[in-house]
Design an enzyme around this catalytic site. Structure first.
Site, PDB file in Angstrom:
ATOM      1  N   ARG A  34       0.843  -1.197   0.000  1.00  0.00           N
ATOM      2  CA  ARG A  34       0.000   0.000   0.000  1.00  0.00           C
ATOM      3  C   ARG A  34       0.878   1.247   0.000  1.00  0.00           C
ATOM      4  NH1 ARG A  34      -1.853   2.813   5.121  1.00  0.00           N
ATOM      5  NH2 ARG A  34      -3.451   4.317   4.528  1.00  0.00           N
ATOM      6  N   ARG A  69      -6.553  16.783   8.289  1.00  0.00           N
ATOM      7  CA  ARG A  69      -5.230  16.547   8.854  1.00  0.00           C
ATOM      8  C   ARG A  69      -4.674  17.813   9.507  1.00  0.00           C
ATOM      9  NH1 ARG A  69      -2.998  11.725   7.567  1.00  0.00           N
ATOM     10  NH2 ARG A  69      -4.032  10.550   5.912  1.00  0.00           N
ATOM     11  N   LYS A 216     -13.154   2.674   1.030  1.00  0.00           N
ATOM     12  CA  LYS A 216     -12.868   2.684   2.467  1.00  0.00           C
ATOM     13  C   LYS A 216     -14.106   3.187   3.208  1.00  0.00           C
ATOM     14  CE  LYS A 216      -8.777   4.282   3.627  1.00  0.00           C
ATOM     15  NZ  LYS A 216      -7.596   5.206   3.644  1.00  0.00           N
ATOM     16  N   THR A 274      -6.369  -1.174  10.326  1.00  0.00           N
ATOM     17  CA  THR A 274      -6.128  -0.234  11.430  1.00  0.00           C
ATOM     18  C   THR A 274      -5.784  -0.949  12.745  1.00  0.00           C
ATOM     19  OG1 THR A 274      -7.782   1.253  10.448  1.00  0.00           O
ATOM     20  CG2 THR A 274      -6.867   1.874  12.581  1.00  0.00           C
TER      21      THR A 274
END
Length: 343
Positions: A34, A69, A216, A274
Protein backbone atom coordinates in the site's frame (compact mmCIF):
# COMPACT_ATOMS: atom_id res chain seq x y z
CA UNK A 1 3.76 -23.09 5.64
CA UNK A 2 1.01 -23.64 3.08
CA UNK A 3 -0.02 -20.65 0.97
CA UNK A 4 -2.60 -18.62 2.85
CA UNK A 5 -5.97 -17.63 1.41
CA UNK A 6 -6.00 -14.38 3.40
CA UNK A 7 -3.65 -11.81 1.92
CA UNK A 8 -1.37 -9.42 3.80
CA UNK A 9 -1.21 -5.75 2.84
CA UNK A 10 1.83 -3.80 4.08
CA UNK A 11 2.07 -0.02 3.98
CA UNK A 12 5.35 1.26 2.55
CA UNK A 13 7.17 4.04 4.38
CA UNK A 14 10.57 5.14 5.65
CA UNK A 15 11.03 1.84 7.49
CA UNK A 16 10.32 -0.30 4.45
CA UNK A 17 10.74 1.51 1.13
CA UNK A 18 14.16 0.14 0.20
CA UNK A 19 14.28 -2.80 -2.19
CA UNK A 20 15.98 -5.18 0.26
CA UNK A 21 13.33 -4.68 2.96
CA UNK A 22 10.49 -4.92 0.44
CA UNK A 23 11.84 -8.25 -0.80
CA UNK A 24 12.14 -9.49 2.79
CA UNK A 25 8.53 -8.45 3.42
CA UNK A 26 7.39 -10.43 0.38
CA UNK A 27 9.37 -13.46 1.59
CA UNK A 28 7.67 -13.07 4.99
CA UNK A 29 4.19 -13.12 3.43
CA UNK A 30 3.26 -9.72 1.94
CA UNK A 31 1.01 -9.93 -1.12
CA UNK A 32 0.11 -6.26 -1.62
CA UNK A 33 2.04 -3.06 -0.96
CA UNK A 34 0.00 0.00 0.00
CA UNK A 35 1.31 3.41 -1.02
CA UNK A 36 -0.30 6.07 1.17
CA UNK A 37 -0.52 9.21 -0.97
CA UNK A 38 -1.26 11.38 2.09
CA UNK A 39 2.41 11.19 3.08
CA UNK A 40 5.73 11.81 1.33
CA UNK A 41 5.99 13.17 -2.24
CA UNK A 42 5.13 11.98 -5.74
CA UNK A 43 8.67 10.96 -6.67
CA UNK A 44 8.83 8.73 -3.60
CA UNK A 45 5.41 7.30 -4.48
CA UNK A 46 6.54 6.55 -8.05
CA UNK A 47 9.74 4.90 -6.86
CA UNK A 48 7.85 2.71 -4.36
CA UNK A 49 5.31 1.63 -6.99
CA UNK A 50 8.04 0.66 -9.43
CA UNK A 51 10.11 -1.22 -6.85
CA UNK A 52 7.06 -3.18 -5.68
CA UNK A 53 6.07 -4.13 -9.24
CA UNK A 54 9.66 -5.13 -10.09
CA UNK A 55 9.51 -7.54 -7.14
CA UNK A 56 6.25 -9.04 -8.42
CA UNK A 57 3.90 -7.60 -5.80
CA UNK A 58 0.45 -6.11 -6.22
CA UNK A 59 0.32 -2.34 -5.64
CA UNK A 60 -2.52 -0.40 -4.01
CA UNK A 61 -2.43 3.39 -3.97
CA UNK A 62 -4.47 4.97 -1.19
CA UNK A 63 -5.93 8.34 -2.18
CA UNK A 64 -5.88 11.22 0.33
CA UNK A 65 -9.63 11.83 0.04
CA UNK A 66 -11.38 14.42 2.21
CA UNK A 67 -9.57 13.37 5.38
CA UNK A 68 -8.86 16.21 7.80
CA UNK A 69 -5.23 16.55 8.85
CA UNK A 70 -3.09 18.71 11.10
CA UNK A 71 -1.55 21.59 9.14
CA UNK A 72 0.36 24.61 10.43
CA UNK A 73 0.76 25.02 14.19
CA UNK A 74 1.74 27.66 16.74
CA UNK A 75 4.06 25.20 18.48
CA UNK A 76 6.83 22.89 17.19
CA UNK A 77 5.79 19.33 16.32
CA UNK A 78 5.72 16.74 17.69
CA UNK A 79 3.94 18.46 20.56
CA UNK A 80 3.45 16.48 23.79
CA UNK A 81 -0.17 16.91 24.86
CA UNK A 82 -0.98 16.51 28.54
CA UNK A 83 -4.22 15.29 30.12
CA UNK A 84 -6.52 18.23 30.85
CA UNK A 85 -4.64 20.59 28.54
CA UNK A 86 -6.68 22.85 26.26
CA UNK A 87 -5.74 23.50 22.64
CA UNK A 88 -7.40 25.28 19.72
CA UNK A 89 -8.35 23.77 16.35
CA UNK A 90 -9.03 26.35 13.64
CA UNK A 91 -9.13 26.70 9.87
CA UNK A 92 -6.54 29.45 9.52
CA UNK A 93 -3.26 30.51 11.10
CA UNK A 94 -4.70 34.03 11.22
CA UNK A 95 -7.06 32.84 13.97
CA UNK A 96 -4.43 31.24 16.22
CA UNK A 97 -4.83 32.06 19.93
CA UNK A 98 -1.95 33.47 21.98
CA UNK A 99 -3.37 31.86 25.12
CA UNK A 100 -3.03 28.22 24.05
CA UNK A 101 -1.39 25.94 21.45
CA UNK A 102 -3.22 26.31 18.15
CA UNK A 103 -3.47 23.87 15.23
CA UNK A 104 -4.80 24.62 11.76
CA UNK A 105 -6.95 22.14 9.85
CA UNK A 106 -6.58 23.65 6.37
CA UNK A 107 -9.69 22.18 4.71
CA UNK A 108 -13.37 23.04 4.63
CA UNK A 109 -14.50 22.54 8.22
CA UNK A 110 -17.62 24.40 9.33
CA UNK A 111 -16.71 24.80 12.99
CA UNK A 112 -20.02 26.48 13.78
CA UNK A 113 -21.68 23.06 13.32
CA UNK A 114 -19.64 21.61 16.20
CA UNK A 115 -21.29 20.84 19.52
CA UNK A 116 -20.02 21.19 23.05
CA UNK A 117 -18.84 17.86 24.56
CA UNK A 118 -18.46 16.17 21.16
CA UNK A 119 -15.36 14.01 20.71
CA UNK A 120 -12.35 14.77 18.53
CA UNK A 121 -9.80 12.03 17.84
CA UNK A 122 -6.34 12.52 16.38
CA UNK A 123 -4.03 9.89 14.86
CA UNK A 124 -6.62 7.09 14.76
CA UNK A 125 -7.60 7.66 18.37
CA UNK A 126 -4.18 7.81 19.96
CA UNK A 127 -5.20 11.26 21.24
CA UNK A 128 -8.76 12.09 22.33
CA UNK A 129 -10.23 15.50 23.03
CA UNK A 130 -13.59 16.89 24.16
CA UNK A 131 -14.96 20.13 22.68
CA UNK A 132 -15.35 22.80 25.38
CA UNK A 133 -15.97 25.99 23.36
CA UNK A 134 -17.42 26.49 19.87
CA UNK A 135 -17.08 29.50 17.55
CA UNK A 136 -17.24 30.00 13.76
CA UNK A 137 -13.43 30.30 13.75
CA UNK A 138 -12.68 27.08 15.61
CA UNK A 139 -13.11 24.92 18.69
CA UNK A 140 -11.32 24.85 22.03
CA UNK A 141 -10.82 21.24 23.08
CA UNK A 142 -9.59 19.62 26.27
CA UNK A 143 -7.39 16.54 26.16
CA UNK A 144 -8.55 13.28 27.73
CA UNK A 145 -5.23 11.63 26.89
CA UNK A 146 -1.54 12.35 26.64
CA UNK A 147 1.11 11.76 24.03
CA UNK A 148 2.81 13.29 21.00
CA UNK A 149 0.73 15.19 18.45
CA UNK A 150 2.68 14.73 15.21
CA UNK A 151 2.63 16.45 11.79
CA UNK A 152 0.00 15.55 9.19
CA UNK A 153 -1.91 13.23 11.49
CA UNK A 154 -5.61 12.72 10.83
CA UNK A 155 -8.30 14.54 12.78
CA UNK A 156 -11.80 13.09 13.14
CA UNK A 157 -14.84 14.80 14.64
CA UNK A 158 -17.66 12.65 16.00
CA UNK A 159 -20.08 14.82 13.96
CA UNK A 160 -19.42 15.48 10.28
CA UNK A 161 -18.50 19.16 9.95
CA UNK A 162 -17.63 19.06 6.23
CA UNK A 163 -19.36 19.14 2.85
CA UNK A 164 -16.90 17.68 0.35
CA UNK A 165 -17.72 16.59 -3.24
CA UNK A 166 -17.70 12.84 -4.05
CA UNK A 167 -14.16 13.09 -5.48
CA UNK A 168 -11.97 15.89 -4.14
CA UNK A 169 -9.48 17.83 -6.30
CA UNK A 170 -6.52 16.35 -4.43
CA UNK A 171 -7.58 12.87 -5.56
CA UNK A 172 -7.96 13.99 -9.18
CA UNK A 173 -4.47 15.53 -9.11
CA UNK A 174 -2.98 12.36 -7.62
CA UNK A 175 -4.48 10.19 -10.36
CA UNK A 176 -3.27 12.57 -13.08
CA UNK A 177 0.24 12.78 -11.62
CA UNK A 178 0.54 8.99 -11.33
CA UNK A 179 -0.98 8.29 -14.76
CA UNK A 180 0.95 5.52 -16.48
CA UNK A 181 2.33 4.07 -13.25
CA UNK A 182 1.61 0.31 -12.88
CA UNK A 183 -0.62 0.35 -9.78
CA UNK A 184 -3.32 -2.35 -9.59
CA UNK A 185 -5.76 -1.08 -6.96
CA UNK A 186 -7.00 2.34 -5.87
CA UNK A 187 -8.38 2.79 -2.35
CA UNK A 188 -10.87 5.67 -2.09
CA UNK A 189 -11.08 7.37 1.30
CA UNK A 190 -14.30 8.33 3.12
CA UNK A 191 -16.65 6.86 0.53
CA UNK A 192 -20.14 8.03 1.50
CA UNK A 193 -22.16 6.73 -1.46
CA UNK A 194 -21.75 5.11 -4.86
CA UNK A 195 -21.19 8.48 -6.57
CA UNK A 196 -17.56 8.48 -5.43
CA UNK A 197 -17.00 5.11 -7.09
CA UNK A 198 -18.63 6.24 -10.34
CA UNK A 199 -16.60 9.46 -10.51
CA UNK A 200 -13.37 7.69 -9.56
CA UNK A 201 -13.87 5.00 -12.22
CA UNK A 202 -14.46 7.71 -14.83
CA UNK A 203 -11.35 9.61 -13.69
CA UNK A 204 -9.19 6.49 -13.86
CA UNK A 205 -10.51 5.64 -17.34
CA UNK A 206 -9.72 9.17 -18.51
CA UNK A 207 -6.08 8.47 -17.67
CA UNK A 208 -6.05 4.98 -19.18
CA UNK A 209 -6.26 2.99 -15.95
CA UNK A 210 -8.49 -0.01 -15.27
CA UNK A 211 -7.36 -0.38 -11.65
CA UNK A 212 -9.77 -2.01 -9.24
CA UNK A 213 -11.44 0.25 -6.68
CA UNK A 214 -11.62 -0.39 -2.94
CA UNK A 215 -14.09 1.78 -1.02
CA UNK A 216 -12.87 2.68 2.47
CA UNK A 217 -15.80 2.73 4.89
CA UNK A 218 -14.95 5.37 7.48
CA UNK A 219 -18.10 7.23 8.53
CA UNK A 220 -21.85 6.74 9.16
CA UNK A 221 -22.83 7.78 5.62
CA UNK A 222 -20.70 4.98 4.21
CA UNK A 223 -22.31 2.51 6.61
CA UNK A 224 -25.84 3.67 5.75
CA UNK A 225 -25.16 3.32 2.01
CA UNK A 226 -23.02 0.21 2.28
CA UNK A 227 -24.96 -2.07 -0.04
CA UNK A 228 -24.96 0.44 -2.91
CA UNK A 229 -21.25 1.09 -2.33
CA UNK A 230 -20.40 -2.63 -2.31
CA UNK A 231 -22.30 -3.15 -5.56
CA UNK A 232 -20.50 -0.23 -7.27
CA UNK A 233 -16.96 -0.95 -5.99
CA UNK A 234 -14.65 -3.94 -6.48
CA UNK A 235 -14.31 -4.29 -2.73
CA UNK A 236 -14.36 -2.47 0.59
CA UNK A 237 -11.98 -1.71 3.44
CA UNK A 238 -13.20 -1.68 7.03
CA UNK A 239 -11.12 1.36 8.04
CA UNK A 240 -11.54 1.18 11.78
CA UNK A 241 -9.60 4.32 12.71
CA UNK A 242 -12.06 7.01 11.69
CA UNK A 243 -14.99 4.59 11.79
CA UNK A 244 -14.32 4.13 15.49
CA UNK A 245 -14.73 7.87 16.02
CA UNK A 246 -18.07 8.29 14.27
CA UNK A 247 -19.67 5.18 15.77
CA UNK A 248 -19.82 3.96 19.38
CA UNK A 249 -16.48 2.27 20.02
CA UNK A 250 -18.15 -0.67 21.78
CA UNK A 251 -20.23 -1.36 18.66
CA UNK A 252 -17.23 -1.36 16.30
CA UNK A 253 -16.63 -5.16 16.41
CA UNK A 254 -20.26 -5.84 15.48
CA UNK A 255 -20.12 -3.27 12.70
CA UNK A 256 -16.93 -4.85 11.38
CA UNK A 257 -18.57 -8.27 11.26
CA UNK A 258 -21.61 -6.81 9.50
CA UNK A 259 -19.48 -5.14 6.82
CA UNK A 260 -17.35 -8.23 6.23
CA UNK A 261 -20.48 -10.39 6.06
CA UNK A 262 -22.08 -8.13 3.44
CA UNK A 263 -18.95 -8.12 1.30
CA UNK A 264 -18.77 -11.91 1.46
CA UNK A 265 -22.47 -12.12 0.55
CA UNK A 266 -21.95 -9.95 -2.53
CA UNK A 267 -18.69 -11.78 -3.35
CA UNK A 268 -16.60 -8.62 -3.13
CA UNK A 269 -13.08 -8.29 -1.79
CA UNK A 270 -12.90 -7.09 1.83
CA UNK A 271 -9.96 -5.75 3.84
CA UNK A 272 -9.83 -5.25 7.61
CA UNK A 273 -7.46 -2.46 8.63
CA UNK A 274 -6.13 -0.23 11.43
CA UNK A 275 -4.09 -1.14 14.51
CA UNK A 276 -4.09 -4.86 13.83
CA UNK A 277 -0.61 -5.35 15.34
CA UNK A 278 -0.12 -1.78 16.54
CA UNK A 279 2.04 -2.63 19.57
CA UNK A 280 4.62 -4.16 17.22
CA UNK A 281 5.38 -0.70 15.86
CA UNK A 282 7.74 -0.61 18.84
CA UNK A 283 7.70 -4.10 20.35
CA UNK A 284 8.93 -7.45 19.07
CA UNK A 285 5.79 -9.30 20.15
CA UNK A 286 2.05 -8.53 19.77
CA UNK A 287 -0.52 -8.46 22.54
CA UNK A 288 -2.89 -11.40 22.96
CA UNK A 289 -5.77 -9.11 21.99
CA UNK A 290 -4.05 -8.18 18.70
CA UNK A 291 -3.45 -11.83 17.82
CA UNK A 292 -7.10 -12.57 18.50
CA UNK A 293 -8.17 -9.55 16.42
CA UNK A 294 -6.23 -10.71 13.34
CA UNK A 295 -7.45 -14.29 13.73
CA UNK A 296 -11.09 -13.20 14.08
CA UNK A 297 -10.84 -11.12 10.88
CA UNK A 298 -9.60 -14.23 9.07
CA UNK A 299 -12.30 -16.43 10.58
CA UNK A 300 -14.99 -13.89 9.63
CA UNK A 301 -13.96 -14.19 5.97
CA UNK A 302 -11.74 -11.16 5.32
CA UNK A 303 -9.78 -11.46 2.07
CA UNK A 304 -6.93 -9.34 3.44
CA UNK A 305 -5.64 -7.84 6.67
CA UNK A 306 -3.65 -4.60 6.51
CA UNK A 307 -0.64 -3.23 8.33
CA UNK A 308 -0.14 0.55 8.48
CA UNK A 309 2.38 2.18 10.81
CA UNK A 310 3.64 -1.28 11.80
CA UNK A 311 5.48 -1.59 8.46
CA UNK A 312 5.71 2.04 7.29
CA UNK A 313 7.46 3.53 10.33
CA UNK A 314 7.76 0.61 12.76
CA UNK A 315 10.99 -0.76 14.20
CA UNK A 316 10.40 -4.38 13.10
CA UNK A 317 8.52 -4.43 9.76
CA UNK A 318 9.63 -7.92 8.68
CA UNK A 319 8.98 -9.42 12.12
CA UNK A 320 5.46 -7.96 12.06
CA UNK A 321 4.66 -9.63 8.75
CA UNK A 322 6.14 -12.94 9.91
CA UNK A 323 3.90 -12.75 12.99
CA UNK A 324 0.81 -11.95 10.96
CA UNK A 325 1.55 -14.82 8.57
CA UNK A 326 1.69 -17.26 11.50
CA UNK A 327 -1.62 -15.99 12.90
CA UNK A 328 -3.28 -16.36 9.50
CA UNK A 329 -1.87 -19.86 9.09
CA UNK A 330 -3.27 -21.06 12.43
CA UNK A 331 -6.65 -19.37 11.88
CA UNK A 332 -7.05 -20.90 8.44
CA UNK A 333 -5.90 -24.29 9.73
CA UNK A 334 -8.94 -24.30 12.02
CA UNK A 335 -11.12 -24.62 8.93
CA UNK A 336 -9.18 -27.69 7.80
CA UNK A 337 -8.23 -29.60 10.94
CA UNK A 338 -9.98 -27.99 13.90
CA UNK A 339 -7.97 -27.93 17.15
CA UNK A 340 -6.16 -31.26 16.91
CA UNK A 341 -2.92 -29.84 15.46
CA UNK A 342 -2.68 -26.78 17.70
CA UNK A 343 -1.51 -28.20 21.02
Amino acid sequence: MENARTQIIATVGPASNDEKTMKSLIDAGVDIFRINLSHSDRETHRASIRKAKALGAIVMIDLPGPKLRIGDTSVPLPYNVKVGERIFFTGSTADFKDSMPSFAIPRGVNFSMAEKDMRVLVDDGKLEFIVKEVSPKGVVVQSDSEGPLCPRKGVAFSIDLTNFPPLVDEDRRAIAELAGEPFDIVAASFVRNEDTITELRDELAKHGSSARIIAKIEDPSGVRNIEAIIKAADGIMVARGDLGVCTPIAALPILQKRLVCLAVYYRKYVIVATQMLESMTENLFPTRAEVTDVANAVLDGADAVMLSGETSVGRHPVKVVETMSKIIFHAESAFRTGLKDIL
